[in-house]
Enzyme design. Structure first.
Site, short mmCIF file in Angstrom:
data_model
loop_
_atom_site.label_atom_id
_atom_site.label_comp_id
_atom_site.label_asym_id
_atom_site.label_seq_id
_atom_site.Cartn_x
_atom_site.Cartn_y
_atom_site.Cartn_z
NE ARG A 27 -7.02 5.20 1.88
CZ ARG A 27 -8.00 4.40 2.74
NH1 ARG A 27 -9.67 5.36 2.60
NH2 ARG A 27 -7.99 3.70 3.10
CG ASP B 23 -8.65 -3.72 -4.30
OD1 ASP B 23 -8.04 -3.03 -3.23
OD2 ASP B 23 -9.58 -4.77 -3.85
NE ARG C 220 -9.57 7.56 -2.80
CZ ARG C 220 -10.99 7.50 -2.31
NH1 ARG C 220 -11.51 8.46 -2.62
NH2 ARG C 220 -11.56 6.04 -2.32
NE ARG D 279 -4.10 -1.04 0.23
CZ ARG D 279 -5.96 -1.87 1.12
NH1 ARG D 279 -5.43 -0.89 1.81
NH2 ARG D 279 -6.08 -2.48 0.60
CE1 TYR E 204 -13.29 -7.97 0.88
CE2 TYR E 204 -11.45 -9.58 0.14
CZ TYR E 204 -11.53 -8.64 1.34
OH TYR E 204 -10.84 -7.51 2.40
O1 CP3 Z 1 0.26 0.48 -3.01
C1 CP3 Z 1 -0.33 -0.52 -3.15
O2 CP3 Z 1 -0.15 -1.69 -2.33
C2 CP3 Z 1 -1.10 -1.08 -4.73
C3 CP3 Z 1 -2.51 -1.23 -4.59
C4 CP3 Z 1 -3.27 -2.35 -3.43
C5 CP3 Z 1 -4.54 -1.96 -3.37
N1 CP3 Z 1 -5.07 -2.79 -3.00
C6 CP3 Z 1 -4.60 -0.56 -3.33
C7 CP3 Z 1 -6.29 -0.32 -2.01
C8 CP3 Z 1 -3.23 -3.61 -3.22
C9 CP3 Z 1 -1.48 -4.55 -4.25
C10 CP3 Z 1 -4.02 -3.90 -3.09
C11 CP3 Z 1 -4.67 -5.76 -2.59
C12 CP3 Z 1 -5.71 -5.66 -1.83
N2 CP3 Z 1 -7.08 -5.08 -1.77
C13 CP3 Z 1 -6.44 -6.67 -0.73
C14 CP3 Z 1 -5.04 -7.70 0.17
C15 CP3 Z 1 -3.85 -6.83 0.74
C16 CP3 Z 1 -4.13 -6.58 1.77
O3 CP3 Z 1 -4.60 -5.79 1.94
O4 CP3 Z 1 -4.61 -7.53 2.93
C17 CP3 Z 1 -6.69 -6.73 -0.26
C18 CP3 Z 1 -7.96 -7.82 0.76
C19 CP3 Z 1 -8.24 -5.71 -0.60
C20 CP3 Z 1 -9.66 -5.44 -0.59
C21 CP3 Z 1 -9.49 -3.98 -0.17
N3 CP3 Z 1 -9.34 -2.97 -0.99
C22 CP3 Z 1 -10.29 -3.38 1.19
C23 CP3 Z 1 -10.74 -3.91 1.90
C24 CP3 Z 1 -10.00 -1.99 0.01
C25 CP3 Z 1 -10.29 -1.13 2.42
C26 CP3 Z 1 -9.21 -1.21 2.83
C27 CP3 Z 1 -9.03 0.35 2.90
O5 CP3 Z 1 -7.99 0.83 3.15
O6 CP3 Z 1 -9.12 1.58 2.90
C28 CP3 Z 1 -9.84 -1.51 -0.72
C29 CP3 Z 1 -9.38 -0.27 -0.63
C30 CP3 Z 1 -8.38 -0.10 -1.28
N4 CP3 Z 1 -6.95 -0.95 -2.00
C31 CP3 Z 1 -7.16 1.42 -1.15
C32 CP3 Z 1 -6.34 1.46 -1.49
C33 CP3 Z 1 -5.14 2.22 -1.78
C34 CP3 Z 1 -8.12 2.31 -0.39
C35 CP3 Z 1 -9.06 3.01 -1.14
C36 CP3 Z 1 -8.89 4.63 -1.36
O7 CP3 Z 1 -8.21 5.41 -1.92
O8 CP3 Z 1 -10.44 4.79 -1.07
#
Ligand code: CP3
Length: 341
Positions: free
Chosen positions: A30, A76, A39, A26, A152
């Site tokens: 944000r 994602d 964004r 990540r 999911y």
């Molecule tokens: O920088 C990176 O790591 C690359 C991008 C990336 C994202 N999600 C962006 C993201 C990657 C590799 C993921 C993987 C992901 N997504 C996983 C596996 C890794 C882990 O964290 O266990 C999972 C379970 C998801 C599903 C997911 N996406 C969730 C549960 C959430 C909400 C939690 C949160 O942090 O808001 C997301 C949203 C998400 N994916 C964001 C980002 C940057 C936040 C979105 C925003 O900008 O509002």
């Protein structure tokens, strides 16, 4: 420079390297003001993922600021489910799939698709990112592992208990297996597609695997992950992530992947002993340690690197993703500490 000479790739082959490569899960997100600006310009999270210009921009932002050794494509794990025919939304509570798969008929409607047609934005974002990256920086693709995608798809979002998933797994294993088969096929295609568009290595996120007992993991999740590891062995190096999975560590180390990502609750020194040269290890600073002062972050990072003691096959990272209220200075302190070695 050959792509295979990039520091991250040498570390994944467990070659002796001048220092451990560093990147953060990540790392585009944000906590960065430039991410929040992009964004806002894009109008939303999925809009950002699906417009290659924005996806490449946010992938490159942390690299410009800190110079990590790898960029991970901004996307994602859930977008392949959308391409397969499920509705997908992201709001302030996180991801949602408003029509979850709860029976055989819904599972049968799910389509295995061709990524170059259904998800061409991923390939284009990878090409644009590669063009903007320094030569020495590796580019990572990724996908969710079949079990985590199934969780999911069946729950319809993030869950604490996974009741619907467990009911389907235990009471209708045949339908669960049809779903896992489709997901495994989609994951394989998605990973091959990303490599064909410039990804140097791939991360397979099995975030919810650790919610299973070891016996259930071996029965309901590991066979599909193992199959992917075998199918992709000649395609690109692969790292498996499974969250707080100390109870599954032996199975993960034995899976045959090039690397295993360690959660911060595992001891990396012990994990190196247990791995005994079978694979590289990624990790594992506590993401909450980045809430300390920059000086303390540097101290803890050096302590972690001292514990690893220069063993080959270490990729420095956090044990899970960067929190959104992390001070950007502390991410800088983490990366600098690694680069100073
Ligand atoms: O920088 C990176 O790591 C690359 C991008 C990336 C994202 N999600 C962006 C993201 C990657 C590799 C993921 C993987 C992901 N997504 C996983 C596996 C890794 C882990 O964290 O266990 C999972 C379970 C998801 C599903 C997911 N996406 C969730 C549960 C959430 C909400 C939690 C949160 O942090 O808001 C997301 C949203 C998400 N994916 C964001 C980002 C940057 C936040 C979105 C925003 O900008 O509002």
């Amino acid at each position: 420079m050959q792509p295979t000479d990039r520091l991250l790739l040498r570390a994944l082959r467990r070659e002796k390297t001048e220092r451990a490569p560093v990147w953060l899960m990540r790392q585009a997100g944000r906590y960065l003001p430039e991410y929040r600006a992009t964004r806002a310009e894009a109008g939303g999270f999925l809009e950002m993922i699906k417009e290659p210009r924005f996806a490449a921009e946010v992938t490159l932002q942390p690299i410009r600021r800190y110079g990590m050794d790898a960029a991970i494509l901004f996307s994602d794990i859930l977008v392949p489910l959308e391409a397969m025919g499920m509705q997908l939304v992201f709001d302030e509570h996180g991801p949602g799939l408003p029509q979850p798969l709860r029976d055989r008929a819904a599972i049968e409607r799910l389509q295995v698709v061709t990524p170059a047609e259904a998800m061409a934005y991923v390939g284009e974002a990878l090409r644009l990112t590669r063009a903007g990256l320094p030569e020495e920086t590796a580019l990572l693709g990724f996908c969710g592992a079949p079990f985590t995608l199934a969780s999911y798809a069946i729950e319809g979002g993030t869950s604490k208990q996974f009741s619907h998933l467990r009911k389907l797994m235990y009471r209708d294993e045949a339908s669960f297996e049809i779903l896992m088969e489709k997901l495994a096929q989609q994951v394989e295609r998605h990973l091959r597609y990303q490599v064909s568009c410039g990804a140097d290595a791939i991360v397979l996120f099995d975030t919810w695997a650790a919610s299973l007992t070891r016996a259930d993991y071996l029965r309901y999740a590991a066979p599909w992950t193992r199959r992917l590891v075998v199918e992709l062995a000649s395609v690109a190096p692969l790292v498996i992530f499974a969250g707080a999975a100390d109870h599954l560590l032996e199975d993960l180390l034995a899976m045959g992947a090039n690397g295993v990502a360690l959660d911060h609750r595992s001891s990396i020194g012990e994990a190196f002993e247990r791995a005994a040269g079978r694979c590289a290890l990624q990790g594992n600073l506590d993401p909450a340690a980045l809430f300390a002062s920059p000086a303390e972050v540097a101290r803890r990072t050096h302590a972690l690197l001292d514990e690893v003691g220069g063993r080959p096959g270490h990729v420095l990272n956090l044990g899970h993703g960067v929190f959104k209220d992390t001070d950007p200075e502390c991410v800088g302190a983490f990366v600098r500490a690694a680069r100073e070695r």
